[in-house]
Design a protein around this motif. Structure first.
Motif, mmCIF file in Angstrom:
data_model
loop_
_atom_site.group_PDB
_atom_site.id
_atom_site.type_symbol
_atom_site.label_atom_id
_atom_site.label_comp_id
_atom_site.label_asym_id
_atom_site.label_seq_id
_atom_site.Cartn_x
_atom_site.Cartn_y
_atom_site.Cartn_z
ATOM 1 N N GLN A 70 0.874 -1.141 0.065
ATOM 2 C CA GLN A 70 -0.057 0.030 -0.096
ATOM 3 C C GLN A 70 0.799 1.271 -0.149
ATOM 4 N N MET A 71 1.918 1.130 0.671
ATOM 5 C CA MET A 71 2.884 2.608 0.954
ATOM 6 C C MET A 71 3.460 2.664 -0.427
ATOM 7 N N HIS A 72 3.986 1.594 -1.091
ATOM 8 C CA HIS A 72 4.615 1.749 -2.325
ATOM 9 C C HIS A 72 3.459 2.119 -3.587
ATOM 10 N N THR A 73 2.404 1.751 -3.539
ATOM 11 C CA THR A 73 1.341 2.157 -4.089
ATOM 12 C C THR A 73 0.942 3.388 -4.107
ATOM 13 N N LEU A 74 0.857 4.002 -3.108
ATOM 14 C CA LEU A 74 0.696 5.625 -2.928
ATOM 15 C C LEU A 74 1.790 6.372 -3.250
ATOM 16 N N GLN A 75 2.890 5.866 -3.207
ATOM 17 C CA GLN A 75 4.300 6.437 -3.759
ATOM 18 C C GLN A 75 4.400 6.668 -5.110
ATOM 19 N N LEU A 76 4.082 5.570 -6.019
ATOM 20 C CA LEU A 76 3.827 5.387 -7.281
ATOM 21 C C LEU A 76 2.690 6.384 -7.785
ATOM 22 N N ARG A 77 1.532 6.230 -7.115
ATOM 23 C CA ARG A 77 0.560 7.285 -7.661
ATOM 24 C C ARG A 77 0.765 8.379 -7.565
ATOM 25 N N LEU A 78 1.345 8.964 -6.406
ATOM 26 C CA LEU A 78 1.656 10.338 -6.476
ATOM 27 C C LEU A 78 2.736 10.811 -7.247
ATOM 28 N N LYS A 79 3.521 10.018 -7.477
ATOM 29 C CA LYS A 79 4.722 10.053 -8.598
ATOM 30 C C LYS A 79 4.172 10.530 -9.932
ATOM 31 N N ASP A 80 3.285 9.594 -10.375
ATOM 32 C CA ASP A 80 2.540 9.494 -11.578
ATOM 33 C C ASP A 80 1.601 10.613 -11.794
ATOM 34 N N LEU A 81 0.866 11.134 -10.568
ATOM 35 C CA LEU A 81 0.003 12.187 -10.356
ATOM 36 C C LEU A 81 0.905 13.628 -10.796
ATOM 37 N N LYS A 82 1.806 13.713 -10.124
ATOM 38 C CA LYS A 82 2.909 14.814 -9.924
ATOM 39 C C LYS A 82 3.276 15.166 -11.873
ATOM 40 N N GLY A 83 3.663 13.986 -12.414
ATOM 41 C CA GLY A 83 4.042 14.120 -13.788
ATOM 42 C C GLY A 83 3.079 14.803 -14.567
ATOM 43 N N ARG A 84 1.528 14.037 -14.451
ATOM 44 C CA ARG A 84 0.453 14.323 -15.172
ATOM 45 C C ARG A 84 0.196 15.935 -14.928
ATOM 46 N N ILE A 85 0.275 16.352 -13.648
ATOM 47 C CA ILE A 85 -0.153 17.660 -13.548
ATOM 48 C C ILE A 85 0.980 18.579 -14.090
ATOM 49 N N LYS A 86 2.427 18.442 -13.972
ATOM 50 C CA LYS A 86 3.042 19.065 -14.709
ATOM 51 C C LYS A 86 3.141 19.230 -16.044
ATOM 52 N N LYS A 87 2.703 18.185 -16.852
ATOM 53 C CA LYS A 87 2.432 17.875 -18.069
ATOM 54 C C LYS A 87 1.214 18.820 -18.582
ATOM 55 N N TRP A 88 0.231 18.580 -17.745
ATOM 56 C CA TRP A 88 -1.079 19.486 -18.006
ATOM 57 C C TRP A 88 -0.692 21.021 -17.836
ATOM 58 N N ASN A 89 -0.106 21.106 -16.882
ATOM 59 C CA ASN A 89 0.214 22.589 -16.402
ATOM 60 C C ASN A 89 1.146 23.284 -17.644
ATOM 61 N N ARG A 90 2.106 22.560 -18.306
ATOM 62 C CA ARG A 90 2.850 23.068 -19.319
ATOM 63 C C ARG A 90 1.881 23.223 -20.631
ATOM 64 N N GLU A 91 0.800 22.209 -20.945
ATOM 65 C CA GLU A 91 0.092 22.409 -21.993
ATOM 66 C C GLU A 91 -0.772 23.407 -21.969
ATOM 67 N N GLU A 92 -1.439 23.623 -20.728
ATOM 68 C CA GLU A 92 -2.520 24.371 -20.412
ATOM 69 C C GLU A 92 -2.272 26.155 -20.264
ATOM 70 N N PHE A 93 -1.136 26.254 -19.454
ATOM 71 C CA PHE A 93 -0.545 27.548 -19.107
ATOM 72 C C PHE A 93 0.840 28.150 -19.750
ATOM 73 N N GLY A 94 1.621 26.938 -19.943
ATOM 74 C CA GLY A 94 2.842 27.232 -20.775
ATOM 75 C C GLY A 94 3.789 27.397 -19.660
ATOM 76 N N ASN A 95 4.956 27.824 -19.831
ATOM 77 C CA ASN A 95 6.147 27.907 -18.520
ATOM 78 C C ASN A 95 6.083 28.981 -17.783
ATOM 79 N N ILE A 96 5.102 29.036 -16.676
ATOM 80 C CA ILE A 96 5.093 30.009 -15.723
ATOM 81 C C ILE A 96 5.815 29.868 -14.555
#
Length: 68
Positions: free
Chosen positions: A42-68
Motif C-alpha cells: 500500500q505504501m509503495h502504491t501510494l508513492q507510485l501514484r503520487l509520482k505519476d500524478l505529479k508528472g501528469r499535473i506538470k504536463k497538464w500545466n505546461r500544455e494549459e498555461f505554458g512555462n509559468i
C-alpha cells in the motif's frame, strides 16, 4: 529546452484549483493508475501514484498555461 526548469522543484499552485476541469482531471488520473497498482504494498502504491500524478499535473500545466 531550458535545463534550469528541469531541476525546479514541483510546487502546487492554488490557481490550478480555479481551473474548472482540474478536479475532474485529477480524479480521472488517479483512477487510471488504480489497476496498474493492484497487488502492491500500500505504501509503495501510494508513492507510485503520487509520482505519476505529479508528472501528469506538470504536463497538464505546461500544455494549459505554458512555462509559468
Amino acid at each position: 529546452m531550458n535545463h534550469q526548469n528541469q531541476n525546479r522543484p514541483f510546487r502546487f499552485e492554488a490557481f490550478r484549483l480555479r481551473e474548472p476541469t482540474f478536479i475532474d482531471k485529477m480524479k480521472n488520473w488517479w483512477k487510471e493508475t488504480e489497476t496498474v497498482m493492484e497487488g502492491r504494498n500500500q505504501m509503495h502504491t501510494l508513492q507510485l501514484r503520487l509520482k505519476d500524478l505529479k508528472g501528469r499535473i506538470k504536463k497538464w500545466n505546461r500544455e494549459e498555461f505554458g512555462n509559468i
